[in-house]
Write a protein that holds these residues in place. Sequence first.
Motif, PDB file in Angstrom:
ATOM      1  N   UNK A  66       0.916  -1.195   0.014  1.00 17.01           N
ATOM      2  CA  UNK A  66       0.012  -0.225  -0.177  1.00 17.01           C
ATOM      3  C   UNK A  66       0.864   1.079   0.003  1.00 17.01           C
ATOM      4  N   UNK A  67       0.423   2.329  -0.736  1.00 18.19           N
ATOM      5  CA  UNK A  67       0.835   3.556  -0.824  1.00 18.19           C
ATOM      6  C   UNK A  67      -0.085   4.638  -0.491  1.00 18.19           C
TER       7      UNK A  67
ATOM      8  N   UNK B  13       6.070   7.496   9.824  1.00 18.84           N
ATOM      9  CA  UNK B  13       7.344   6.713  10.077  1.00 18.84           C
ATOM     10  C   UNK B  13       8.083   6.510   8.943  1.00 18.84           C
ATOM     11  N   UNK B  14       7.254   6.246   7.748  1.00 22.12           N
ATOM     12  CA  UNK B  14       7.866   6.080   6.582  1.00 22.12           C
ATOM     13  C   UNK B  14       7.321   6.919   5.470  1.00 22.12           C
TER      14      UNK B  14
ATOM     15  N   UNK C  66       2.329   1.704   8.192  1.00 21.12           N
ATOM     16  CA  UNK C  66       0.984   1.470   8.830  1.00 21.12           C
ATOM     17  C   UNK C  66       0.468   2.496   9.479  1.00 21.12           C
ATOM     18  N   UNK C  67       1.250   3.445  10.099  1.00 20.34           N
ATOM     19  CA  UNK C  67       0.770   4.362  11.185  1.00 20.34           C
ATOM     20  C   UNK C  67      -0.168   5.258  10.412  1.00 20.34           C
ATOM     21  N   UNK C  68      -0.206   5.560   9.270  1.00 16.33           N
ATOM     22  CA  UNK C  68      -1.369   6.368   8.615  1.00 16.33           C
ATOM     23  C   UNK C  68      -2.527   5.754   8.523  1.00 16.33           C
ATOM     24  N   UNK C  69      -2.586   4.502   8.331  1.00 15.35           N
ATOM     25  CA  UNK C  69      -3.511   3.853   8.327  1.00 15.35           C
ATOM     26  C   UNK C  69      -4.515   3.620   9.456  1.00 15.35           C
TER      27      UNK C  69
END
Length: 195
Positions: A91-92, A102-103, A116-119
């Motif tokens: 996923x992007x 974090x990325x 994953x933190x954005x999701x």
Amino acid sequence: MIDDSQSENVLNLSRQLLVAMPGKVGGSLANTVIYVCEHTEQGALGLVINRPTDLTVGDLLKRLDLPLSLEIGARQQAPVFFGGPVQTDRGFVLHMPAQGYSSSIKLGEIALTTSRDVLQDVAVGKGPEHMLITLGYAGWGAGQLEDEMSQNAWLHVDATNHILFDMEPEKRYDAALAQLGITNPIMLTGDVGHA
């Protein structure tokens, strides 16, 4: 002495939209609009922004075992996009504002995040105000995109936040062309004459 004339002529399509020319770009990238996240001498990475899948953001969050808060609201019905044929299991998230996760890679006022933190933020009703989630990306090796551009496979225009985040996906192709003054895509041809 360093020759700066070559560096001035280097084509940099970062943060531009690529519009596939009919008859020149085939397969899974035919009729696409791609936001170029990064374009360097090593190659290019972009995300298709006009090809929604049947998967919704809510479906994706459930598959990732992220509990959905009531605050997520209508966002859970937003589509997840086919981002391109490379790494379709990854996923992007293209989002604005470009707060850091974090990325994340900052692309001006926009960011590209793969962590994953954005999701997790989205699942609890937080997260970026504007976002587009894709599975996969479009990628080009060193010189490959430049070669395709020289063969008239792509048109390029400035990316706008309106096209990226607000416009209905099926209207993005025509909207990108309209920035070039092309109001009817049927008039496009990939053939170029040389005098």
